[in-house]
Design a protein around this motif. Structure first.
Motif, PDB file in Angstrom:
ATOM      1  N   ILE A  86      76.654  55.562  63.758  1.00 26.01           N
ATOM      2  CA  ILE A  86      75.787  54.435  63.381  1.00 26.01           C
ATOM      3  C   ILE A  86      75.381  54.686  61.920  1.00 26.01           C
ATOM      4  O   ILE A  86      74.892  55.769  61.606  1.00 26.01           O
ATOM      5  N   PRO A  87      75.591  53.704  61.019  1.00 26.30           N
ATOM      6  CA  PRO A  87      75.378  53.995  59.591  1.00 26.30           C
ATOM      7  C   PRO A  87      73.904  53.948  59.156  1.00 26.30           C
ATOM      8  O   PRO A  87      73.583  53.497  58.057  1.00 26.30           O
ATOM      9  N   VAL A  88      73.026  54.381  60.056  1.00 24.19           N
ATOM     10  CA  VAL A  88      71.594  54.410  59.732  1.00 24.19           C
ATOM     11  C   VAL A  88      71.084  55.826  59.974  1.00 24.19           C
ATOM     12  O   VAL A  88      71.238  56.359  61.071  1.00 24.19           O
ATOM     13  N   GLU A  89      70.516  56.436  58.926  1.00 27.30           N
ATOM     14  CA  GLU A  89      69.958  57.783  59.063  1.00 27.30           C
ATOM     15  C   GLU A  89      68.464  57.668  59.358  1.00 27.30           C
ATOM     16  O   GLU A  89      67.802  56.776  58.823  1.00 27.30           O
ATOM     17  N   ILE A  90      67.969  58.573  60.180  1.00 25.27           N
ATOM     18  CA  ILE A  90      66.519  58.615  60.423  1.00 25.27           C
ATOM     19  C   ILE A  90      65.972  59.878  59.794  1.00 25.27           C
ATOM     20  O   ILE A  90      66.468  60.982  60.067  1.00 25.27           O
ATOM     21  N   VAL A  91      64.984  59.731  58.935  1.00 30.00           N
ATOM     22  CA  VAL A  91      64.281  60.897  58.394  1.00 30.00           C
ATOM     23  C   VAL A  91      62.954  61.007  59.133  1.00 30.00           C
ATOM     24  O   VAL A  91      62.243  60.014  59.293  1.00 30.00           O
ATOM     25  N   LEU A 119      63.946  54.872  57.903  1.00 29.73           N
ATOM     26  CA  LEU A 119      65.363  54.530  58.076  1.00 29.73           C
ATOM     27  C   LEU A 119      66.047  54.399  56.723  1.00 29.73           C
ATOM     28  O   LEU A 119      65.471  53.840  55.781  1.00 29.73           O
ATOM     29  N   PHE A 120      67.277  54.899  56.643  1.00 33.87           N
ATOM     30  CA  PHE A 120      68.076  54.781  55.425  1.00 33.87           C
ATOM     31  C   PHE A 120      69.473  54.308  55.804  1.00 33.87           C
ATOM     32  O   PHE A 120      70.013  54.737  56.829  1.00 33.87           O
ATOM     33  N   TYR A 121      70.018  53.431  54.974  1.00 34.95           N
ATOM     34  CA  TYR A 121      71.390  52.962  55.192  1.00 34.95           C
ATOM     35  C   TYR A 121      72.341  53.979  54.584  1.00 34.95           C
ATOM     36  O   TYR A 121      72.215  54.346  53.418  1.00 34.95           O
ATOM     37  N   LYS A 122      73.299  54.451  55.421  1.00 37.07           N
ATOM     38  CA  LYS A 122      74.221  55.501  54.980  1.00 37.07           C
ATOM     39  C   LYS A 122      75.284  54.895  54.076  1.00 37.07           C
ATOM     40  O   LYS A 122      76.200  54.247  54.555  1.00 37.07           O
ATOM     41  N   SER A 123      75.119  55.080  52.776  1.00 32.67           N
ATOM     42  CA  SER A 123      76.099  54.573  51.816  1.00 32.67           C
ATOM     43  C   SER A 123      76.015  55.398  50.540  1.00 32.67           C
ATOM     44  O   SER A 123      75.035  55.314  49.795  1.00 32.67           O
ATOM     45  N   ASP A 124      77.057  56.212  50.298  1.00 35.14           N
ATOM     46  CA  ASP A 124      77.083  57.037  49.083  1.00 35.14           C
ATOM     47  C   ASP A 124      77.002  56.156  47.841  1.00 35.14           C
ATOM     48  O   ASP A 124      76.281  56.458  46.894  1.00 35.14           O
ATOM     49  N   GLU A 125      77.755  55.050  47.905  1.00 35.17           N
ATOM     50  CA  GLU A 125      77.835  54.125  46.773  1.00 35.17           C
ATOM     51  C   GLU A 125      76.456  53.596  46.366  1.00 35.17           C
ATOM     52  O   GLU A 125      76.149  53.426  45.199  1.00 35.17           O
ATOM     53  N   LEU A 126      75.635  53.323  47.387  1.00 40.77           N
ATOM     54  CA  LEU A 126      74.305  52.752  47.124  1.00 40.77           C
ATOM     55  C   LEU A 126      73.213  53.829  47.118  1.00 40.77           C
ATOM     56  O   LEU A 126      72.029  53.517  47.083  1.00 40.77           O
TER      57      LEU A 126
END
Ligand code: UDP
Length: 236
Positions: A86-91, A119-126
């Motif tokens: 799931i492309p959402v990271e939880i801190v 919540l963070f969207y997993k995207s190296d580009e962004l």
């Protein structure tokens, strides 16, 4: 037992295994920070991270938390279930540090009144932007129910890990969790839990025992990770 390389990230590699639906996760010796701008190879880091992560996943399993971890396979490898990430990271944060301090002007070290999840969207580009539940739902990254389930698990993980680290004189400041879906559609905790993705401070002195040592040039990273592994009783 390693098969074809399926994925390579900054700190780990995932290989196919001899069993369908199971992967071999290998921890690398590489240390990176600031989106890979700072890079070094720290001999032995992969093994330390594998030992720490395996230990943590085993403690989480005992607490009834469903994860991708199956078993430790070798010094720097573990066997895991293959997940559709799931492309959402939880801190999860217990104490203010890092990006929340910059974002909200908080003093580093401020105790938060209760565990905070972000919540963070997993995207190296962004550069992994912070998001809210509506973003996840609107753009199809995860449903509201999935995010709620991930947050529940994250808070359960926090109870187990806070107790584990408290017991060895370490303050669990914050950390990042990633989840994925198993073939059966179950949400499982995935990825790794190591000092690369956690902030760990010595409870008495405040000494940093995590990747901030590398990010901020505070001394030996290997010594810091050794200290964590040793306190957890993983060095024999
Ligand atoms: N973290 C991580 N990967 C990321 C972003 C954060 O492992 O892509 C971890 C980080 O090591 C820390 C916690 O999540 O333990 C909170 O990180 P923060 O948002 O403060 O970002 P930072 O300032 O560390 O980049």
């Amino acid at each position: 037992m390693k098969g074809e390389l399926k994925y390579e990230g900054k700190g780990k590699r995932l290989y196919a295994s001899d069993v369908e639906g199971e992967l071999i996760q290998e921890f690398k010796d590489d240390a990176t920070a600031f989106d890979g701008i700072k890079h070094d190879v720290i001999k032995g880091k992969g093994e330390l991270n594998c030992a720490i992560s395996s230990h943590i996943f085993e403690r989480l399993h005992e607490a009834g938390i469903a994860t991708h971890y199956l078993r430790r396979e070798g010094p720097a490898t573990m066997r895991v279930r293959e997940l559709d990430m799931i492309p959402v990271e939880i801190v999860v944060r217990n104490v203010a540090a890092g990006s929340i301090c910059k974002r909200l002007g908080l003093e580093e070290g401020r105790l938060l009144p209760w565990p905070l999840t972000e919540l963070f969207y997993k995207s190296d580009e962004l550069h992994d932007p912070m998001i809210c539940v509506e973003h996840a739902e609107m753009f199809g990254w995860a449903s509201r129910e999935q995010i709620a389930a991930m947050r529940d698990v994250a808070l359960h993980v926090n109870k187990v890990l806070t107790e584990l680290f408290d017991g060895v004189g370490i303050r669990l400041v914050d950390y990042k969790l990633e989840f994925g879906l198993s073939r059966e559609g179950e949400i499982l905790l995935g990825d790794e839990i190591t000092p690369d993705g956690c902030r760990l401070w010595d409870a008495r002195t405040g000494r940093k025992l995590d990747k901030d040592v590398f990010r901020r040039d505070l001394g030996g990273l290997s010594e810091a990770y050794h200290e964590v592994a040793s306190r957890l009783g993983l060095l024999g």
